[in-house]
Design a protein around this motif. Sequence first.
Motif, PDB file in Angstrom:
ATOM      1  N   ALA A 290      89.353 -27.871 -39.460  1.00  0.00           N
ATOM      2  CA  ALA A 290      89.929 -29.146 -39.018  1.00  0.00           C
ATOM      3  C   ALA A 290      88.916 -30.229 -39.366  1.00  0.00           C
ATOM      4  O   ALA A 290      87.790 -30.204 -38.877  1.00  0.00           O
ATOM      5  CB  ALA A 290      90.180 -29.130 -37.518  1.00  0.00           C
ATOM      6  N   LYS A 291      89.357 -31.116 -40.226  1.00  0.00           N
ATOM      7  CA  LYS A 291      88.420 -32.107 -40.761  1.00  0.00           C
ATOM      8  C   LYS A 291      87.626 -32.809 -39.649  1.00  0.00           C
ATOM      9  O   LYS A 291      86.410 -32.813 -39.656  1.00  0.00           O
ATOM     10  CB  LYS A 291      89.204 -33.113 -41.598  1.00  0.00           C
ATOM     11  N   ASN A 292      88.343 -33.382 -38.699  1.00  0.00           N
ATOM     12  CA  ASN A 292      87.650 -34.085 -37.617  1.00  0.00           C
ATOM     13  C   ASN A 292      87.888 -33.465 -36.252  1.00  0.00           C
ATOM     14  O   ASN A 292      87.432 -33.969 -35.254  1.00  0.00           O
ATOM     15  CB  ASN A 292      88.116 -35.546 -37.554  1.00  0.00           C
TER      16      ASN A 292
ATOM     17  N   CYS B 255      83.539 -22.514 -37.923  1.00  0.00           N
ATOM     18  CA  CYS B 255      84.300 -23.761 -37.902  1.00  0.00           C
ATOM     19  C   CYS B 255      84.001 -24.528 -39.183  1.00  0.00           C
ATOM     20  O   CYS B 255      82.850 -24.613 -39.605  1.00  0.00           O
ATOM     21  CB  CYS B 255      83.903 -24.639 -36.718  1.00  0.00           C
ATOM     22  N   THR B 256      85.037 -25.083 -39.781  1.00  0.00           N
ATOM     23  CA  THR B 256      84.860 -25.870 -40.997  1.00  0.00           C
ATOM     24  C   THR B 256      85.301 -27.296 -40.694  1.00  0.00           C
ATOM     25  O   THR B 256      86.472 -27.543 -40.412  1.00  0.00           O
ATOM     26  CB  THR B 256      85.703 -25.265 -42.149  1.00  0.00           C
ATOM     27  N   GLY B 257      84.337 -28.204 -40.698  1.00  0.00           N
ATOM     28  CA  GLY B 257      84.637 -29.600 -40.362  1.00  0.00           C
ATOM     29  C   GLY B 257      83.653 -30.536 -41.049  1.00  0.00           C
ATOM     30  O   GLY B 257      82.711 -30.089 -41.716  1.00  0.00           O
TER      31      GLY B 257
ATOM     32  N   SER C 112      81.129 -34.964 -37.300  1.00  0.00           N
ATOM     33  CA  SER C 112      82.373 -34.918 -36.506  1.00  0.00           C
ATOM     34  C   SER C 112      82.109 -34.305 -35.130  1.00  0.00           C
ATOM     35  O   SER C 112      81.075 -33.668 -34.902  1.00  0.00           O
ATOM     36  CB  SER C 112      83.422 -34.082 -37.234  1.00  0.00           C
ATOM     37  N   ASP C 113      83.093 -34.477 -34.224  1.00  0.00           N
ATOM     38  CA  ASP C 113      82.995 -33.850 -32.895  1.00  0.00           C
ATOM     39  C   ASP C 113      82.879 -32.338 -33.039  1.00  0.00           C
ATOM     40  O   ASP C 113      82.250 -31.669 -32.230  1.00  0.00           O
ATOM     41  CB  ASP C 113      84.259 -34.151 -32.076  1.00  0.00           C
ATOM     42  N   LEU C 114      83.521 -31.824 -34.083  1.00  0.00           N
ATOM     43  CA  LEU C 114      83.511 -30.373 -34.280  1.00  0.00           C
ATOM     44  C   LEU C 114      82.096 -29.866 -34.548  1.00  0.00           C
ATOM     45  O   LEU C 114      81.685 -28.825 -34.044  1.00  0.00           O
ATOM     46  CB  LEU C 114      84.445 -29.998 -35.438  1.00  0.00           C
ATOM     47  N   LYS C 115      81.345 -30.630 -35.321  1.00  0.00           N
ATOM     48  CA  LYS C 115      79.975 -30.200 -35.625  1.00  0.00           C
ATOM     49  C   LYS C 115      79.164 -30.144 -34.326  1.00  0.00           C
ATOM     50  O   LYS C 115      78.396 -29.206 -34.093  1.00  0.00           O
ATOM     51  CB  LYS C 115      79.325 -31.144 -36.633  1.00  0.00           C
ATOM     52  N   GLU C 116      79.367 -31.139 -33.474  1.00  0.00           N
ATOM     53  CA  GLU C 116      78.635 -31.172 -32.211  1.00  0.00           C
ATOM     54  C   GLU C 116      79.027 -29.981 -31.331  1.00  0.00           C
ATOM     55  O   GLU C 116      78.172 -29.332 -30.720  1.00  0.00           O
ATOM     56  CB  GLU C 116      78.941 -32.488 -31.498  1.00  0.00           C
ATOM     57  N   LEU C 117      80.325 -29.711 -31.322  1.00  0.00           N
ATOM     58  CA  LEU C 117      80.820 -28.567 -30.544  1.00  0.00           C
ATOM     59  C   LEU C 117      80.150 -27.271 -31.023  1.00  0.00           C
ATOM     60  O   LEU C 117      79.731 -26.427 -30.219  1.00  0.00           O
ATOM     61  CB  LEU C 117      82.339 -28.483 -30.752  1.00  0.00           C
TER      62      LEU C 117
END
Length: 406
Positions: free
Chosen positions: A119-121, A152-154, A158-163
């Motif tokens: 998910a990109k972002n 995870c691929t983002g 992004s918020d995903l990277k932080e997660l």
Amino acid sequence: MTLTLHDNSGILSEEKLNELTRKNLKYLDSGNPPEWLLKNYDETLEDCEWLSSSVRQNADVLIVIGVGGSNRAARAVYDCFGSKSGVEIEWVGLNYSAREMNSLLKRIDRKRMYVDLIAKNFRTLEPGLWFRALRTQLRKEYGDEYSYHIFCTGTPGSDLKELCYNHDFCFLEFPTDVCGRYSVFTPVALFPLAVAGFDIREMVNGACAMRKTLQDTSESNPALRLASARNYLYENGYKMEMLSFFDPSLERFSKWWTQLFAESEGKDGKGLYPVVGSFTEDLHSIGQYIQQGEPILFETFLNVPSSEDRKIDLTDIPDGFEYLDGKSVNDVNNAAFRATLETHSKRFPCFEIDVPRLDEYTFGELFYFFMYTCCLSARILGVNPFDQPGVESYKEKTIASLKANI
Ligand code: PA5
């Protein structure tokens, strides 16, 4: 791969196509093909190969959560051949279907599993919803170790990277300047395909070869020829392009193609509507409309020789099909293809794209060819191929209505 025009309708001749393409040569200089269609691929290949090897050894199933450009390219290849490594892929995060969710959770129960959230972002709701369900399942199966089963691929930042950083999930990079439907040569598609045992290097090699072919700055450039014809036919009332093929294993590829063109060109009140013909089955439904309905479409045929053949069984009873004796199934399919091309090209221009075989290399060529054709075609049409404001507005409105009900 070769592109050939067939036109017995008098609408588009070779001379006319040369003239149209010559007029559009300037679009080859306007920053196309975008650098990022094939960027840093050496590093990406190494990362994907390395990370996928442990998943291949330890998993029965990889669950890919992602929608739109986050799954269609990889799924096109996977669905064509099935898993080559023995690790099955489940493709989810495509809807809000409780039935599908329950059914998946039942199917993967007790299996050795990994999840790849793409998910990109990480703002799109479908993947967000499914990721929750899969995290619960992973915790149930692996307890505190569950995070080692999540990729995870983002995008960076992004918020995903932080997660991922906060919860120890492995993070793969979705380059910021690439939008989903152009992301096939990034970890978005390369990682799951590597897990499923595909030769991702060969796929990139095919793309690099096609990039070279498309550096041709003359009217022979096949991407510019197709892009020029698309726009000319659109202006002349042909509002739809049909991608047709005679091998059902290309159905998933056609879904990738549909998204690519629909999201890149369908905006500002313009754009060809992409439709698909899976033949010969669809000849017995939309075939009627194509042949005698309103003349609003032209056709691009993907002609791929089948990887398998079979002699037709000799008959045990007089069944009226004696003309099949001594022939193979492919002989019949090829006859149907040539007959269809001949009849359809009497009504409207048809393009034939010949692919010598289907494998990772030729898929790489095809992906690159269509992505570049799409960029050129959108530029000629005068729209931005890299945004999708219509899709974004649906996402935002759904989320707003859910928040309002809290
Ligand atoms: O091509 C695109 O950019 C879109 O189709 C996206 O891939 C799709 O909407 C999913 O978006 P995201 O990766 O942000 O979840």
